[in-house]
Design a protein around this motif. Structure first.
Motif, PDB file in Angstrom:
ATOM      1  N   LEU A 129       1.046  -1.241  -0.031  1.00 29.39           N
ATOM      2  CA  LEU A 129      -0.098   0.108  -0.038  1.00 29.39           C
ATOM      3  C   LEU A 129       0.643   1.217  -0.133  1.00 29.39           C
ATOM      4  CD1 LEU A 129      -2.885  -1.179   2.455  1.00 29.39           C
ATOM      5  CD2 LEU A 129      -2.866  -0.993   0.013  1.00 29.39           C
ATOM      6  N   ARG A 130       1.964   1.116   0.840  1.00 26.46           N
ATOM      7  CA  ARG A 130       3.091   2.275   0.509  1.00 26.46           C
ATOM      8  C   ARG A 130       3.401   2.660  -0.839  1.00 26.46           C
ATOM      9  NH1 ARG A 130       6.756   0.813   5.918  1.00 26.46           N
ATOM     10  NH2 ARG A 130       5.649   1.439   7.469  1.00 26.46           N
ATOM     11  N   LYS A 131       3.647   1.499  -1.322  1.00 30.89           N
ATOM     12  CA  LYS A 131       4.157   1.478  -3.000  1.00 30.89           C
ATOM     13  C   LYS A 131       3.134   2.041  -3.783  1.00 30.89           C
ATOM     14  CE  LYS A 131       6.170  -0.919  -6.914  1.00 30.89           C
ATOM     15  NZ  LYS A 131       6.526  -2.445  -7.209  1.00 30.89           N
ATOM     16  N   GLN A 132       1.998   1.850  -3.479  1.00 26.17           N
ATOM     17  CA  GLN A 132       0.638   2.293  -4.233  1.00 26.17           C
ATOM     18  C   GLN A 132       0.447   3.939  -4.029  1.00 26.17           C
ATOM     19  OE1 GLN A 132      -2.951   0.255  -3.810  1.00 26.17           O
ATOM     20  NE2 GLN A 132      -1.917  -1.764  -4.803  1.00 26.17           N
ATOM     21  N   LYS A 133       0.620   4.241  -2.789  1.00 25.08           N
ATOM     22  CA  LYS A 133       0.619   5.567  -2.360  1.00 25.08           C
ATOM     23  C   LYS A 133       1.534   6.570  -2.979  1.00 25.08           C
ATOM     24  CE  LYS A 133       0.381   8.423   1.635  1.00 25.08           C
ATOM     25  NZ  LYS A 133       0.737   8.720   3.133  1.00 25.08           N
ATOM     26  N   LYS A 134       2.647   6.048  -3.019  1.00 24.97           N
ATOM     27  CA  LYS A 134       3.895   6.712  -3.608  1.00 24.97           C
ATOM     28  C   LYS A 134       3.595   7.088  -5.197  1.00 24.97           C
ATOM     29  CE  LYS A 134       8.680   6.569  -3.946  1.00 24.97           C
ATOM     30  NZ  LYS A 134      10.059   5.689  -4.009  1.00 24.97           N
ATOM     31  N   GLU A 135       3.231   5.909  -5.847  1.00 22.85           N
ATOM     32  CA  GLU A 135       2.854   5.887  -7.301  1.00 22.85           C
ATOM     33  C   GLU A 135       1.906   6.826  -7.693  1.00 22.85           C
ATOM     34  OE1 GLU A 135       2.267   1.945  -8.368  1.00 22.85           O
ATOM     35  OE2 GLU A 135       4.347   1.412  -8.209  1.00 22.85           O
ATOM     36  N   ARG A 136       0.647   6.639  -6.811  1.00 18.93           N
ATOM     37  CA  ARG A 136      -0.246   7.919  -6.951  1.00 18.93           C
ATOM     38  C   ARG A 136       0.052   9.114  -6.783  1.00 18.93           C
ATOM     39  NH1 ARG A 136      -5.943   5.224  -4.487  1.00 18.93           N
ATOM     40  NH2 ARG A 136      -5.756   3.314  -5.569  1.00 18.93           N
ATOM     41  N   LYS A 137       0.720   9.399  -5.841  1.00 21.11           N
ATOM     42  CA  LYS A 137       1.337  10.782  -5.561  1.00 21.11           C
ATOM     43  C   LYS A 137       2.263  11.255  -6.817  1.00 21.11           C
ATOM     44  CE  LYS A 137       1.395  12.499  -1.410  1.00 21.11           C
ATOM     45  NZ  LYS A 137       1.793  12.858   0.021  1.00 21.11           N
TER      46      LYS A 137
ATOM     47  N   GLU B 128       2.157  10.273  -9.819  1.00 22.27           N
ATOM     48  CA  GLU B 128       1.499  10.397 -11.209  1.00 22.27           C
ATOM     49  C   GLU B 128       0.801  11.596 -10.936  1.00 22.27           C
ATOM     50  OE1 GLU B 128      -1.817   7.983 -13.734  1.00 22.27           O
ATOM     51  OE2 GLU B 128      -1.349   7.284 -11.992  1.00 22.27           O
ATOM     52  N   LEU B 129      -0.005  11.869  -9.835  1.00 21.02           N
ATOM     53  CA  LEU B 129      -0.558  13.187  -9.486  1.00 21.02           C
ATOM     54  C   LEU B 129       0.369  14.546  -9.469  1.00 21.02           C
ATOM     55  CD1 LEU B 129      -3.032  14.405  -8.615  1.00 21.02           C
ATOM     56  CD2 LEU B 129      -2.461  14.362  -6.274  1.00 21.02           C
ATOM     57  N   LYS B 130       1.469  14.122  -9.214  1.00 19.23           N
ATOM     58  CA  LYS B 130       2.243  15.335  -9.489  1.00 19.23           C
ATOM     59  C   LYS B 130       2.749  15.521 -10.835  1.00 19.23           C
ATOM     60  CE  LYS B 130       6.991  17.207  -7.939  1.00 19.23           C
ATOM     61  NZ  LYS B 130       8.154  16.650  -7.100  1.00 19.23           N
TER      62      LYS B 130
ATOM     63  N   ASP C  35      -6.642  24.123  -8.907  1.00 18.85           N
ATOM     64  CA  ASP C  35      -5.973  23.892  -7.431  1.00 18.85           C
ATOM     65  C   ASP C  35      -6.393  22.225  -7.365  1.00 18.85           C
ATOM     66  OD1 ASP C  35      -5.089  26.534  -7.452  1.00 18.85           O
ATOM     67  OD2 ASP C  35      -6.959  27.189  -6.459  1.00 18.85           O
ATOM     68  N   VAL C  36      -5.436  21.769  -6.754  1.00 12.87           N
ATOM     69  CA  VAL C  36      -5.574  20.299  -6.303  1.00 12.87           C
ATOM     70  C   VAL C  36      -4.538  19.961  -5.001  1.00 12.87           C
ATOM     71  CG1 VAL C  36      -5.410  17.909  -7.153  1.00 12.87           C
ATOM     72  CG2 VAL C  36      -5.881  19.550  -8.568  1.00 12.87           C
ATOM     73  N   GLU C  37      -5.387  19.341  -4.058  1.00 10.10           N
ATOM     74  CA  GLU C  37      -4.279  19.255  -2.940  1.00 10.10           C
ATOM     75  C   GLU C  37      -3.377  18.276  -3.043  1.00 10.10           C
ATOM     76  OE1 GLU C  37      -6.833  18.472   0.401  1.00 10.10           O
ATOM     77  OE2 GLU C  37      -7.949  20.421   0.188  1.00 10.10           O
ATOM     78  N   SER C  38      -2.391  18.749  -3.146  1.00  6.71           N
ATOM     79  CA  SER C  38      -1.018  17.643  -3.342  1.00  6.71           C
ATOM     80  C   SER C  38      -0.683  16.783  -2.338  1.00  6.71           C
ATOM     81  CB  SER C  38       0.009  18.422  -3.910  1.00  6.71           C
ATOM     82  OG  SER C  38       0.493  19.283  -3.083  1.00  6.71           O
TER      83      SER C  38
ATOM     84  N   LEU D 155      -8.358   6.310  -7.474  1.00  5.22           N
ATOM     85  CA  LEU D 155      -8.431   5.921  -8.985  1.00  5.22           C
ATOM     86  C   LEU D 155      -9.142   6.711  -9.587  1.00  5.22           C
ATOM     87  CD1 LEU D 155      -7.757   2.224  -8.457  1.00  5.22           C
ATOM     88  CD2 LEU D 155      -6.154   3.652  -8.828  1.00  5.22           C
ATOM     89  N   GLU D 156     -10.482   6.927  -9.184  1.00  5.90           N
ATOM     90  CA  GLU D 156     -11.363   7.655 -10.036  1.00  5.90           C
ATOM     91  C   GLU D 156     -10.885   9.059 -10.360  1.00  5.90           C
ATOM     92  OE1 GLU D 156     -12.177   5.915  -7.352  1.00  5.90           O
ATOM     93  OE2 GLU D 156     -13.369   4.277  -8.289  1.00  5.90           O
ATOM     94  N   GLU D 157     -10.436   9.725  -9.313  1.00  7.29           N
ATOM     95  CA  GLU D 157      -9.972  10.920  -9.361  1.00  7.29           C
ATOM     96  C   GLU D 157      -8.669  11.116 -10.400  1.00  7.29           C
ATOM     97  OE1 GLU D 157     -10.544  12.824  -4.774  1.00  7.29           O
ATOM     98  OE2 GLU D 157      -8.700  12.059  -5.251  1.00  7.29           O
ATOM     99  N   LEU D 158      -7.567   9.997 -10.385  1.00  5.15           N
ATOM    100  CA  LEU D 158      -6.564   9.904 -11.213  1.00  5.15           C
ATOM    101  C   LEU D 158      -7.127   9.835 -12.741  1.00  5.15           C
ATOM    102  CD1 LEU D 158      -3.972   7.743  -9.474  1.00  5.15           C
ATOM    103  CD2 LEU D 158      -3.915  10.128 -10.159  1.00  5.15           C
ATOM    104  N   ASN D 159      -8.118   9.124 -12.910  1.00  7.50           N
ATOM    105  CA  ASN D 159      -8.550   8.846 -14.226  1.00  7.50           C
ATOM    106  C   ASN D 159      -9.384  10.314 -14.747  1.00  7.50           C
ATOM    107  OD1 ASN D 159      -7.985   6.157 -14.343  1.00  7.50           O
ATOM    108  ND2 ASN D 159      -9.967   5.369 -13.360  1.00  7.50           N
ATOM    109  N   LEU D 160     -10.065  11.016 -13.808  1.00  7.34           N
ATOM    110  CA  LEU D 160     -10.699  12.203 -14.324  1.00  7.34           C
ATOM    111  C   LEU D 160      -9.407  12.962 -14.749  1.00  7.34           C
ATOM    112  CD1 LEU D 160     -13.538  12.595 -11.778  1.00  7.34           C
ATOM    113  CD2 LEU D 160     -13.650  12.072 -14.192  1.00  7.34           C
ATOM    114  N   PHE D 161      -8.518  12.912 -13.719  1.00  4.90           N
ATOM    115  CA  PHE D 161      -7.430  14.013 -14.159  1.00  4.90           C
ATOM    116  C   PHE D 161      -6.638  13.745 -15.304  1.00  4.90           C
ATOM    117  CE2 PHE D 161      -5.311  17.169 -11.211  1.00  4.90           C
ATOM    118  CZ  PHE D 161      -4.522  17.881 -12.056  1.00  4.90           C
ATOM    119  N   ARG D 162      -6.420  12.366 -15.579  1.00  4.35           N
ATOM    120  CA  ARG D 162      -5.869  12.007 -16.939  1.00  4.35           C
ATOM    121  C   ARG D 162      -6.800  12.431 -17.922  1.00  4.35           C
ATOM    122  NH1 ARG D 162      -5.860   6.706 -14.693  1.00  4.35           N
ATOM    123  NH2 ARG D 162      -3.838   6.228 -13.248  1.00  4.35           N
TER     124      ARG D 162
END
Length: 606
Positions: free
Chosen positions: A110-118, A120-122, A141-144, A150-157
């Motif tokens: 889960l730590r790895k997933q959290k890091k990858e998401r952050k 990608e978000l960056k 403005d997005v809280e970094s 996953l839904e938020e990342l898809n919308l951002f993509r």
């Protein structure tokens, strides 16, 4: 039994053996009992200390494991909440060590997933910011610090992909507009004046802000340049049209036109100035040759009058057309009139073309009607008769449709302009009705002339007899040398007259009808005895008329069948009755003969 228990028992046995061995040594040495007790206490103390330390270490390990399990559980719960995934389900009946291992593994995942998401978000935030700066759009403005779902990342993509497509589309649009602007400026020989124009033409394309306002400004600038270019082109085309018109009016030869051919294309300033100079030169020549120019304009006026179907009154309304005083004022009047007529024709061009099409169709219809009444058309070769009949049938269908279409269009035009559409000084539909009425009257007149001619011819043949007529030979046919004679047509010769000099088919004179000639006065009837021993002139004529029979025994016109007794005892009434019946039989024979000729002609062609 477990191996650890066996090892424990073996450890106890080893300890007992060691103590027994110590006791034996002590016995051999002769160590007193008190020292043996002391030494045994020392051994016990060492063993106990060792075991106590070992137990303490294991207890410490157990505590660490339990503490690690607690920490992993808390962190795992937090990660599941941040990542919005399902909580970890612990397995039952497993050891503490295995539980700690599973929890630690899940936490690391889960730590790895959290890091990858952050991460990608960056990256998406950086791309979004870059695209928005290029497109001149407000930043999002997005809280970094928060972990995106996953839904938020898809919308951002999707949002970044949309911005990228928008950027590419606007960039392509910018490049196209920029290229057109550069071409227009080159055509207009214009350099960038404002800072915006310089930014477009001179600076790097990637540095241009692709905002909607800038794109709209680009389109506006391009439209202005294109409008200016169109105006220049229209001006140049107008100058060229005037030059060509003056060339035609002045009858300028081709060798004088060729040097000017280089400026007859393009709309640059240099070309426009050259066209103006050429037009000024021709205007001077026009004033020097004013009579020739006016005569040329009058020829054009006459052509437009014909195209606009002007009546004679409308043509005479333009009085300067008939003036012989060739002045500059007269030339201006003609120029103004030709411009007015040209504009008038251009506005109503579709209607005039429709009327012209009807005129041509009407003339063709009249021509087909004329050919239909021409007997010589039956001697056609190459299928012309069949083609004419097909075209005539087609024209009879299309002509009424064309009239209805023109009627609807003219009515609509008259409603829009609140005036009548005039052709040759009268309304078009009245003109069409008049043409049909003239056609009907002409047809009726021709019919009456034919009837009168046939009546006179029949009366003449009844009085003086008729001459047999041979069918006309076709070109290229040779006489029949085999001695066989073609069957002759039994219709009477339409052109026979009382004074006809046409000879019969087989030679000899034209014989009279076997009927007796009526006396001048119709009040008395002539009675001739049928039985007589003498040969009368009628008998001689009867024998002569037998020569007018063809090989098949058919009676030629003017002939008489020997099997039918002569009607010598005829009155005026009986003669009239015979003429009436003869007329009906003659018309039937003519129609059947015409039909047979068409069929024979069609068979010959096929």
């Amino acid at each position: 039994m477990r191996r650890s228990e066996v090892l424990a028992e073996e450890s106890v046995v080893c300890l007992q053996k060691a103590l027994a061995h110590l006791r034996e040594i002590w016995e051999l040495i002769g160590i007193p009992e008190e020292q043996r007790l002391q030494r045994t206490e020392v051994v016990k103390k060492h063993i106990k200390d060792l075991l106590d330390r070992m137990v303490a270490e294991e207890e410490s390990l157990r505590e660490r494991i339990l503490r690690s399990i607690s920490i992993c559980r808390k962190e795992l719960s937090t990660l599941c909440s941040e990542l919005q995934v399902k909580p970890f389900q612990e397995e039952k009946e497993i050891t503490v060590l295995q539980l700690e291992k599973d929890l630690r593994t899940q936490v690391e995942l889960l730590r790895k997933q959290k890091k990858e998401r952050k991460q990608e978000l960056k990256q998406l935030q950086e791309q979004d910011q870059e695209l928005r700066e290029i497109l001149c759009m407000p930043l999002c403005d997005v809280e970094s610090t928060s972990v995106p779902t996953l839904e938020e990342l898809n919308l951002f993509r999707q949002r970044v992909a949309t911005l990228r497509e928008t950027k590419e589309a606007r960039h392509e649009q910018f490049v196209n507009i920029k290229r057109q602007i550069i071409l227009c400026m080159e055509e207009l020989e214009q350099t960038p004046d404002t800072s915006f124009e310089k930014e477009i033409v001179c600076e790097d394309e990637s540095a241009f802000c692709l905002s909607l306002e800038n794109i709209a400004t680009l389109q506006k600038l391009l439209k202005q340049l294109e409008m200016k270019k169109s105006q220049n082109e229209a001006e140049c085309e107008g100058l060229r049209a005037q030059i060509r018109e003056l060339w035609d009016r002045l009858q300028t030869p081709e060798e004088e036109r060729e040097p000017v051919a280089a400026i007859m294309t393009g709309s640059k300033t240099q070309i426009r100035n050259a066209l103006k100079l050429e037009l000024d030169r021709l205007e001077e020549l026009k004033m020097q040759n004013i009579k020739q120019v006016i005569e040329k304009i009058r020829a054009e006026l006459a052509q437009f009058w014909d195209q606009c179907f002007y009546s004679q009154e409308q043509r005479q309304a333009f009085a300067p057309y008939y003036s012989e005083d060739y002045t500059e004022n007269l030339l201006h009047l003609h120029d103004a009139e030709i411009i007015r007529l040209r504009n008038y024709y251009d506005v109503h061009k579709e209607l005039f073309e429709g009327v012209q099409k009807w005129e041509e169709s009407w003339k063709l219809f009249l021509e087909f009607e004329r050919k239909a009444s021409d007997p010589s058309r039956f001697t056609n070769r190459g299928g012309n008769l069949l083609k004419e009949e097909k075209e005539r049938a087609k024209l009879q269908k299309t002509l009424p449709k064309l009239e209805e279409e023109l009627k609807a269009r003219i009515e609509q035009w008259e409603q829009e302009h609140s005036t009548a559409f005039v052709v040759n000084g009268q309304k078009f539909m009245e003109y069409v009705t008049e043409q049909w009425e003239l056609y009907r009257l002409e047809k009726e007149r021709a019919k009456q002339e034919r009837q009168l001619k046939n009546k006179k011819q029949t009366e003449t043949e009844m009085l003086y007899g008729s001459a047999p007529r041979t069918p006309s030979k076709r070109p290229g046919q040779t006489p029949n040398k085999s001695g066989k004679v073609r069957k002759m047509n039994t219709t009477t010769m339409s052109s026979a007259t009382p004074n006809s000099s046409i000879r019969p088919v087989f030679g000899g004179s034209v014989y009279r009808s076997p009927l007796s000639r009526l006396p001048p006065s119709g009040s008395k009837s002539v009675v001739t005895p049928l039985c007589s021993g003498k040969k009368t002139p009628r008998t001689a004529r009867l024998r002569a008329n037998k020569e007018n029979l063809d090989l098949n025994g058919s009676i030629l016109s003017g002939g008489y069948s020997g099997s039918t007794p002569l009607q010598h005892n005829c009155s005026i009434k009986s003669v009239a009755s015979t003429y009436s019946e003869f007329s009906r039989e003659l018309s039937k024979a003519s129609r059947s003969d015409a039909t047979s000729r068409i069929l024979n002609s069609t068979n010959i062609q096929s």
